[in-house]
Every structure is written in C-alpha cells, then in structure tokens.
Motif scaffolding. Structure first.
Motif, PDB file in Angstrom:
ATOM      1  N   ALA A  61       0.843  -1.215   0.000  1.00 28.20           N
ATOM      2  CA  ALA A  61       0.000   0.000   0.000  1.00 28.20           C
ATOM      3  C   ALA A  61       0.872   1.258   0.000  1.00 28.20           C
ATOM      4  O   ALA A  61       0.572   2.234  -0.706  1.00 28.20           O
ATOM      5  CB  ALA A  61      -0.930  -0.007   1.213  1.00 28.20           C
ATOM      6  N   GLU A  69       2.499   1.706  -3.481  1.00 23.40           N
ATOM      7  CA  GLU A  69       1.517   2.224  -4.443  1.00 23.40           C
ATOM      8  C   GLU A  69       1.208   3.697  -4.154  1.00 23.40           C
ATOM      9  O   GLU A  69       1.083   4.512  -5.072  1.00 23.40           O
ATOM     10  CB  GLU A  69       0.230   1.389  -4.400  1.00 23.40           C
ATOM     11  CG  GLU A  69      -0.806   1.900  -5.383  1.00 23.40           C
ATOM     12  CD  GLU A  69      -1.894   0.897  -5.716  1.00 23.40           C
ATOM     13  OE1 GLU A  69      -2.030  -0.118  -4.998  1.00 23.40           O
ATOM     14  OE2 GLU A  69      -2.609   1.139  -6.707  1.00 23.40           O
ATOM     15  N   GLY A  70       1.126   4.040  -2.875  1.00 23.60           N
ATOM     16  CA  GLY A  70       0.846   5.427  -2.489  1.00 23.60           C
ATOM     17  C   GLY A  70       1.955   6.376  -2.918  1.00 23.60           C
ATOM     18  O   GLY A  70       1.697   7.471  -3.432  1.00 23.60           O
ATOM     19  N   THR A  88       1.826   6.800  -6.631  1.00 22.09           N
ATOM     20  CA  THR A  88       0.729   7.707  -6.996  1.00 22.09           C
ATOM     21  C   THR A  88       1.162   9.163  -6.820  1.00 22.09           C
ATOM     22  O   THR A  88       0.741  10.045  -7.577  1.00 22.09           O
ATOM     23  CB  THR A  88      -0.519   7.402  -6.124  1.00 22.09           C
ATOM     24  OG1 THR A  88      -0.840   6.020  -6.277  1.00 22.09           O
ATOM     25  CG2 THR A  88      -1.707   8.242  -6.517  1.00 22.09           C
ATOM     26  N   THR A  91      -4.304  -6.596   7.921  1.00 23.16           N
ATOM     27  CA  THR A  91      -3.282  -7.166   7.027  1.00 23.16           C
ATOM     28  C   THR A  91      -3.237  -8.675   7.257  1.00 23.16           C
ATOM     29  O   THR A  91      -3.766  -9.178   8.250  1.00 23.16           O
ATOM     30  CB  THR A  91      -1.875  -6.610   7.348  1.00 23.16           C
ATOM     31  OG1 THR A  91      -1.550  -6.974   8.692  1.00 23.16           O
ATOM     32  CG2 THR A  91      -1.798  -5.108   7.190  1.00 23.16           C
ATOM     33  N   LYS A 130      -7.109   0.559   7.661  1.00 25.21           N
ATOM     34  CA  LYS A 130      -6.788  -0.088   6.386  1.00 25.21           C
ATOM     35  C   LYS A 130      -5.386   0.351   5.955  1.00 25.21           C
ATOM     36  O   LYS A 130      -4.990   1.484   6.228  1.00 25.21           O
ATOM     37  CB  LYS A 130      -7.822   0.321   5.321  1.00 25.21           C
ATOM     38  CG  LYS A 130      -9.213  -0.252   5.615  1.00 25.21           C
ATOM     39  CD  LYS A 130     -10.244   0.235   4.626  1.00 25.21           C
ATOM     40  CE  LYS A 130     -10.507   1.684   4.812  1.00 25.21           C
ATOM     41  NZ  LYS A 130     -11.797   2.237   4.774  1.00 25.21           N
ATOM     42  N   ASP A 156      -4.221   1.474   3.309  1.00 26.19           N
ATOM     43  CA  ASP A 156      -4.261   2.752   2.560  1.00 26.19           C
ATOM     44  C   ASP A 156      -4.253   3.970   3.469  1.00 26.19           C
ATOM     45  O   ASP A 156      -3.874   5.061   3.032  1.00 26.19           O
ATOM     46  CB  ASP A 156      -5.572   2.850   1.770  1.00 26.19           C
ATOM     47  CG  ASP A 156      -5.519   2.019   0.523  1.00 26.19           C
ATOM     48  OD1 ASP A 156      -4.465   1.420   0.289  1.00 26.19           O
ATOM     49  OD2 ASP A 156      -6.539   1.974  -0.191  1.00 26.19           O
ATOM     50  N   GLU A 157      -4.734   3.801   4.674  1.00 23.38           N
ATOM     51  CA  GLU A 157      -4.838   4.951   5.583  1.00 23.38           C
ATOM     52  C   GLU A 157      -3.480   5.391   6.135  1.00 23.38           C
ATOM     53  O   GLU A 157      -3.389   6.398   6.836  1.00 23.38           O
ATOM     54  CB  GLU A 157      -5.831   4.633   6.707  1.00 23.38           C
ATOM     55  CG  GLU A 157      -7.243   4.506   6.147  1.00 23.38           C
ATOM     56  CD  GLU A 157      -8.298   4.234   7.199  1.00 23.38           C
ATOM     57  OE1 GLU A 157      -9.181   5.090   7.401  1.00 23.38           O
ATOM     58  OE2 GLU A 157      -8.255   3.157   7.808  1.00 23.38           O
ATOM     59  N   VAL A 183      -0.986   5.874   3.932  1.00 22.54           N
ATOM     60  CA  VAL A 183      -0.320   6.475   2.770  1.00 22.54           C
ATOM     61  C   VAL A 183      -0.050   7.973   2.953  1.00 22.54           C
ATOM     62  O   VAL A 183       1.041   8.458   2.657  1.00 22.54           O
ATOM     63  CB  VAL A 183      -1.136   6.213   1.475  1.00 22.54           C
ATOM     64  CG1 VAL A 183      -0.653   7.097   0.329  1.00 22.54           C
ATOM     65  CG2 VAL A 183      -1.051   4.738   1.091  1.00 22.54           C
TER      66      VAL A 183
END
Ligand code: GCO
Length: 255
Positions: free
Chosen positions: A24, A27-28, A31, A194, A221, A223-224, A226
């Motif tokens: 994550a 990927e963050g 991005t 996870t 999560k 993503d949180e 990132v």
C-alpha cells in the motif's frame, strides 16, 4: 496546485512490499510520483507485485533480498549504483510477528524477530544513508514502528522490544544524519487489517477488544497510512526529524 507533496523524480525503496502495508505504501508513493522499488524475500511475489503496479502505469521495479542479510543488502545497493539508480527514500517496512509468552520463547525466535523488525532497518538505512551523504543530496528514511513502540501487550515480547527499538533507532539516525539533510522519522500503525494480523481479526474476542479500545471503533486499512508516508517522503517534512507519528485511529490517545 502545491508541489510540497510531489515525489516526481524521486526513487523510493520499500522493504517488505509484496503485500500488506508495504505494498500500500509503495503504491501510495508511486501515486505521488515516485519511482518505486519493491522488495520481499520471494522473487515470485515481488515480481507479481511489481507487475501489478506497472500495469497501473506506475514506475516500479522489484528486487528480492533478505533485509536481515548484510551482504545481500550491500549487493542490492551495489547493483543500483551500477544501474544509476539513486535511492532517495527508504521505507523500512519489512517485519514479522511471532506470538508466544516470553517464558516459552526460544532464543532463535527472539533473534529472528529482532533481526527482521529492528536490525534490518539499520542494515538497509545504513547503505542508503552512506550514499545520500556521499551524494550530498539528502534523503528520507521512514521506519515502521507500531503501537508496541509505546505500549506492551502480552505474547509479543520480542516484537515489542524491536518496535520500541525502532523508535529510538529513528532518533539515533536523526542525531547523526539530520545535518546531511536526511530526515529520519517513523510511522506507528495502529491495528491494521493485514495478513499478519489475520489471526487477530479472526479471533472474536480480540476483534471486539480492538474495536472497543479504539475511539474510531474499527481496524485501520493499509491505505490509511499512505498520507503520512507521502508527507514524510516529501519536501513538506523538510524540518521534521526523529518523530514517530502514530496512525492508530486514536488508540494511544485514550490509553
Ligand atoms: C499484535 C499485532 C501487531 C499490531 C501492530 C499494532 O500482535 O499486536 O500483530 O502487528 O497489530 O503492531 O501497532
């Protein structure tokens, strides 16, 4: 638009990034514009994760190596030197859990947990920082701590000792590297959904405890994490050193 958080032109190595929090974060950062290097111990899962990011149009490459193996880490950095790859950002994320009461814990298991969660951060960041200092470009080191950097919980003693160590290793890195424009900081994730925590999620009593002891009343999560990782990887944190930022839904706030 602000460029404060823009990571274009930067290369980030995220250890333990074939899945979970590491993936994550990779990927963050991608991005936000970074070119990312994925890592794990298994070549196949690292390659799969790299393909997943590349198929989304991100700049990614993978390299499998064991972060506890000093020679393997040195080889990886030497290869990047040859390829002209400069690592600007390191996220020391690789980690394992092993749950057993201290009185039953074998020394080999203690050692494995300390090596993977703490010593690896020293080994990897040392290689990166040597190069950042020599280049004079500065850089970013982000170590992944835990709620156990701050508070203990039964059955995870070695992990707790390692994550407490991560908090102070981050400060030690700042003490020595801040003058070279390297910002070393840590993120302390709370209870995150996870694979590593699946056994805890599946345990109804533990799941209820996580929800009731956290003012957000839920698991986090991957993503949180990132936003904090991008912040600590970017120009926006150019005068932030030696901190551990807890992303825990408020868990420590009410402890
Ligand atoms: C545990 C978990 C840890 C925590 C995490 C909290 O056993 O306590 O496995 O991984 O979820 O470190 O910050």
């Amino acid at each position: 638009m602000t460029t404060l958080f823009d990571l274009s032109g930067r290369t980030a190595l995220v250890t333990g990034s074939a899945r979970g929090i590491g993936f994550a974060l990779a990927e963050g950062l991608a991005t936000a514009g970074a070119s990312v290097i994925l890592n794990g111990t298994r070549a196949d899962t690292v390659a799969e994760a790299t393909d997943r990011l590349e198929s989304k149009g991100f700049k990614a490459q993978g390299r499998a190596f064991d972060v506890t193996d000093e020679a393997a880490v040195a080889d990886a950095f030497a290869q990047w030197d040859k390829d002209g790859v400069q690592v600007d950002i390191v996220i020391n994320n690789a980690g394992i859990q092993f749950r057993k009461p201290l009185v039953e814990l074998e020394l080999a298991d203690w050692q494995r947990v300390i090596d993977t969660n703490l010593t690896s951060a020293f080994i990897v960041a040392r290689e990166a920082a040597r190069r950042m200092i020599a280049r004079g470009t500065g850089g970013k080191v982000i170590n992944i701590g835990s709620l156990t950097s701050e508070s203990a919980r039964a059955t995870v003693g070695a992990y707790t000792a390692a994550k407490g160590g991560i908090k102070m290793l981050t400060r030690a890195m700042s003490a020595e590297w801040a003058s070279s424009n390297i910002q070393a900081n840590a993120i302390g994730p709370g209870y995150i959904l996870t694979d590593m925590n699946q056994a805890l999620v599946d345990n109804a009593a533990f799941d209820a405890w996580v929800k009731s002891s956290n003012p957000s009343q839920r698991w986090g999560k991957p993503d949180e994490l990132v936003g904090t990782a991008v912040y600590l990887s970017s120009q926006a944190s150019s005068y932030v050193n030696g901190q551990i930022i807890y992303v825990d839904g408020g868990w420590l706030a009410v402890l």
